[in-house]
Design an enzyme around this catalytic site. Structure first.
Site, short mmCIF file in Angstrom:
data_model
loop_
_atom_site.label_atom_id
_atom_site.label_comp_id
_atom_site.label_asym_id
_atom_site.label_seq_id
_atom_site.Cartn_x
_atom_site.Cartn_y
_atom_site.Cartn_z
N TRP A 145 0.68 -1.35 0.21
CA TRP A 145 0.04 -0.05 0.05
C TRP A 145 0.75 1.27 0.21
O TRP A 145 0.36 2.23 0.28
CB TRP A 145 -0.85 0.17 1.37
CG TRP A 145 -1.58 -1.15 1.29
CD1 TRP A 145 -3.19 -1.33 0.67
CD2 TRP A 145 -1.52 -2.47 1.98
NE1 TRP A 145 -3.48 -2.55 1.06
CE2 TRP A 145 -2.55 -3.34 1.72
CE3 TRP A 145 -0.33 -3.07 2.61
CZ2 TRP A 145 -2.52 -4.49 2.21
CZ3 TRP A 145 -0.39 -4.35 3.12
CH2 TRP A 145 -1.51 -5.06 2.90
N ASP A 146 2.16 1.29 -0.05
CA ASP A 146 3.16 2.39 0.03
C ASP A 146 3.03 3.11 1.24
O ASP A 146 2.89 4.26 1.18
CB ASP A 146 2.72 3.46 -1.31
CG ASP A 146 3.68 4.57 -1.31
OD1 ASP A 146 4.89 4.41 -0.94
OD2 ASP A 146 3.35 5.68 -1.75
N MET A 147 2.88 2.04 2.41
CA MET A 147 2.95 2.87 3.70
C MET A 147 4.26 2.94 4.36
O MET A 147 4.53 2.63 5.47
CB MET A 147 2.05 1.68 4.50
CG MET A 147 0.76 1.88 4.44
SD MET A 147 0.12 3.51 4.67
CE MET A 147 -1.34 3.55 3.67
N LYS A 205 2.12 6.10 8.83
CA LYS A 205 1.21 6.19 7.95
C LYS A 205 -0.28 5.79 8.49
O LYS A 205 -1.22 6.24 8.10
CB LYS A 205 1.23 5.78 6.36
CG LYS A 205 2.38 6.81 5.62
CD LYS A 205 2.48 6.33 4.42
CE LYS A 205 3.48 7.40 3.22
NZ LYS A 205 3.60 6.99 2.26
#
Length: 780
Positions: free
Chosen positions: A461-463, A490
């Site tokens: 999730w691009d966290m 995040k």
């Protein structure tokens, strides 16, 4: 009446058609029923006015009951569900002609009651948490970093990253006497050829009586701290590059002179551009990272390059990279200077290509630029400097944010990102899986891993861990202290760990996570969560929002069409809601920690995004790779990925406000003490109304010893002061541009406390663009 009838008919048809679609998706029946009711009102408005009035009264009352049941007594959800229908009722409040039978005797009281209920909700604040932080308990000998009281020597003031200043001239009682002391314009503004995310995110340093500021295009500027007068400018001459996802500079780093006063810098005003000066042998040094992947060492007195460092003051960070695409790798954050090394990370473009530069972290000798060690999360055991013909691991997890360091323990703490492609996990090695989306402690001497704590397993999730870890000495029950680290994520967690061992101080548990698959990949069955968390509840259809009932309905249709089972719903070809979104609950602005009072101040943000995997299969994708948002190619992967905020057709968030808060938490108990909406819609709408909505923002806070917090960040152009104890806003000042940077505070040569905020705007969130540095002090 014909026009009114047509309005009801058209609105009714739209709501009926959309409502039937929504029902087919398993959503609310309200919109279809409302559409039918409005069609009947439209048909009867002219010939049977009384019937239309009675029916509209019933419709308005029913809509009010439905709205209250969905949203509670909350102004913004109620106003947008009921506002248009209250306005449309006005022409129906009067009889068609004198003496004609009228249903107004029913409609008027219903209209008045619903209107009063709606307006009355302005006084309600269901999202607010009230309380007071215990600021009376003071740890007198708290470690605030080895920085002179009136100075600011590192991005977070010291390598501890606390964003805490021991200054206390400005207090909650006199903050209303703050005024602009001086204002400076750098001359570096976003141009028509710049990438979308050209942003001004710098926190200045203050050394001696000089401020050091970098700009988006990597100019380094020295300013007189009393007057803002320009002393010298060094232009790194960074060429334009459309493949960069970011064009920014968050700050520079400082190496004090080898002996004597760390503030003893005799700044010489330049007679010509500093980049044209002959290089000099440097004692003290400034380190400027550039967006074309260089690290420059600059003399803080003159702005000349340091001849002793690397190649005449310039170090090429592309050395030993496995792939060297222009614009795919660069540093946006200041490096860490500690224990004789300068430690540099870098940003690797998200989702542009499977085969990208490495995310390696490297330590160079601060005086010579000689590589001392390299830690590559794809090859974590071997930290000896690579040979000239060797290369680092392809696309390994990177550190684009700011690290912290404890010189006494000899450790550096890295907030780690993910391996690109961010939404596809099949390319990752076990080593990359272990260190991605985590905080990693390395030895400053050898680069060897001391411990790691991961925040997302198999991150799809691009966290990335976006924020600088904050170091402080936490008071223990027996009256002693333990070395602690707090890092916000995040996802909304604040992890508090023992920074020597990595052991959790507040408990970390595992929760079941939604499952989903694409070919060759599988989501993690569980995900960690901290005992101190600002995570939002799971979205529901009733959380959908919009400026009008139509875009509210369309957001509900999207909500039911997209894949969503709560936080950590995996990416999909169908499209997935990511909430919290990719801006994160916390981002690079981090949190501020008062080490004396053992409390924190943060700015939680709640905005949903969507993510969609786009099968390529040789198909023409159209325009790609225009930034982090939008459609990105993932060259070499079977899927491109499209990421964007979850917005209505009118461009407002599909989830109802508030979207932005300020919050305070006790780092002794792990409890959130207060949480308030932050910011207004003044600069978000055509009408400049300063309505406090709780708006998005990006940037960070600064705490002072008097209990005042300073922060800008929000999408309205203000810097604000807050009472740390209660979170109440106690001051604000209009900025000439967006303040998407963290402020700082210092003493000038007269012993006066100054507060400085950079205001240049943010390309991705659309705030006012500028090139300002604004300083405040108390009226004399």
């Amino acid at each position: 009446m014909l026009i009114l009838s047509l309005i009801f008919l058209l609105l009714g048809l739209v709501l009926l058609g959309g409502g039937i679609w929504l029902i087919a998706l398993g959503g609310s029946w309200y919109y279809a029923i409302a559409g039918l009711a409005l069609i009947v009102v439209g048909v009867t408005t002219k010939g049977r006015r009384r019937t239309a009035q009675m029916l509209y009264a019933l419709f308005l009352a029913g809509t009010a009951i439905w709205a209250l049941s969905e949203s509670g007594y909350d102004w913004w959800p109620l106003a947008t569900r009921l506002g248009l229908f209250l306005v449309l009722a006005i022409p129906l409040l009067f009889p068609a002609r004198k003496g004609a039978p009228s249903g107004a005797m029913v409609l008027v009281p219903v209209w008045v009651i619903v209107g009063l209920v709606t307006v009355g909700s302005l006084a309600s604040n269901p999202h607010r948490i009230d309380g007071e932080l215990n600021t009376d308990v003071v740890v007198d000998d708290a470690n605030t970093g080895n920085v002179p009281e009136g100075s600011w020597h590192a991005y977070g003031r010291s390598n501890m990253g606390q964003r805490f200043s021991p200054l206390k001239q400005i207090t909650p009682d006199n903050i209303d006497q703050l005024e602009v002391a001086w204002q400076y314009q750098t001359g570096d503004k976003k141009g028509p050829q710049d990438v979308g995310e050209t942003t001004y995110e710098v926190t200045p340093l203050k050394v001696g009586n000089t401020l050091y500021v970098c700009t988006p295009h990597n100019w380094l500027i020295a300013l007189n701290a009393d007057t803002g007068e320009e002393q010298w400018v060094y232009d790194a001459k960074v060429p334009a590059e459309s493949m960069r996802q970011h064009q920014t500079c968050r700050g520079v780093s400082y190496l004090p002179p080898a002996s004597g006063d760390p503030d003893a810098i005799d700044v010489q005003p330049a007679q010509r551009p500093a980049e044209e000066l002959a290089s000099v042998q440097c004692d003290a040094q400034l380190f400027l990272p550039t967006s074309d992947a260089r690290l420059l060492a600059i003399d803080p007195a003159t702005g000349a390059r340091c001849s002793n460092f690397a190649d005449d003051g310039s170090l090429d960070l592309m050395h030993n990279m496995p792939y060297k695409q222009s614009g795919f790798y660069y540093s946006t954050s200041p490096p860490v200077v500690a224990n004789g090394v300068v430690v540099v990370g870098g940003s690797v473009n998200d989702n542009y290509a499977v085969k990208s530069p490495s995310g390696v972290i490297r330590a160079y000798d601060v005086k010579t630029g000689e590589l001392q060690w390299n830690w590559d999360s794809g090859n974590p055991e071997d930290t000896a400097p690579l040979g000239e013909d060797e290369v680092y691991t392809t696309s390994s997890p990177n550190m684009w944010s700011v690290a912290s360091a404890d010189e006494e323990l000899g450790m550096i703490y890295l907030p780690m990102g993910n391996r690109t492609p961010d939404q596809l996990g099949m390319y990752r090695s076990p080593e990359e899986e272990k260190y991605a989306t985590s905080v990693v402690a390395l030895s400053l001497e050898t680069g060897q891993v001391q411990w790691v704590q991961q925040f997302v397993h198999h991150d799809l999730w691009d966290m990335d861990t976006p924020a600088q870890p904050v170091l402080f000495d936490r008071k223990t029950e027996d009256g002693g202290t333990e070395p602690a680290l707090a890092v916000p994520t995040k996802q909304g967690d604040v992890y508090v760990l023992n920074r020597e061992t990595g052991e959790p101080i507040f408990p970390i548990t595992e929760k079941e996570a939604p499952q989903g698959t694409i070919e060759g990949d599988q989501a993690s069955p569980t995900q960690p969560i901290s005992g101190l968390t600002f995570r939002p509840p799971t979205l529901t259809e009733s959380d959908m929002w919009g400026a009008t009932p139509i875009d509210q309905m369309l957001c509900r249709i999207d909500f039911n069409s997209l894949n969503y089972e709560g936080q950590y719903t995996p990416p999909s070809e169908q499209g997935t809601i990511v909430f919290p979104g990719n801006f994160g609950v916390f981002n690079w602005g981090s949190i501020a920690v008062d080490p004396k009072r053992q409390v924190m101040f943060g700015m939680p943000l709640y905005l949903a995004f969507t993510s969609k995997l786009v099968p390529k299969d040789g198909a023409e994708l159209g325009e790609t790779n225009q930034g982090e948002q939008g459609l990105n190619e993932n060259a070499g992967a079977p899927y491109a990925v499209e990421m964007k905020p979850f917005l209505s057709p009118l461009g407002v968030p599909c989830q109802q406000p508030p979207w932005g808060y300020v919050a305070g938490a006790d780092l002794q108990t792990g409890e959130i003490t207060w949480k308030h909406k932050n910011g207004t819609v003044e600069d978000m709408t055509a009408l400049p109304l300063p309505l406090k909505m709780g708006v998005p923002g990006i940037g960070g806070p600064v705490i002072t010893d008097s209990g005042v917090v300073f922060m800008a960040a929000s999408v309205d152009d203000y810097i604000r002061g807050y009472n740390l104890k209660t979170g109440e806003q106690i001051w604000e000042s209009r900025l000439p541009a967006g303040g998407q940077a963290t402020p700082m505070t210092y003493l000038n040569s007269q012993g006066e406390q100054m507060v400085v905020q950079v205001a240049g705007g943010h390309g991705s969130i659309g705030t006012t663009i500028g090139d300002y540095v604004v300083a405040y002090k108390l009226k004399r």
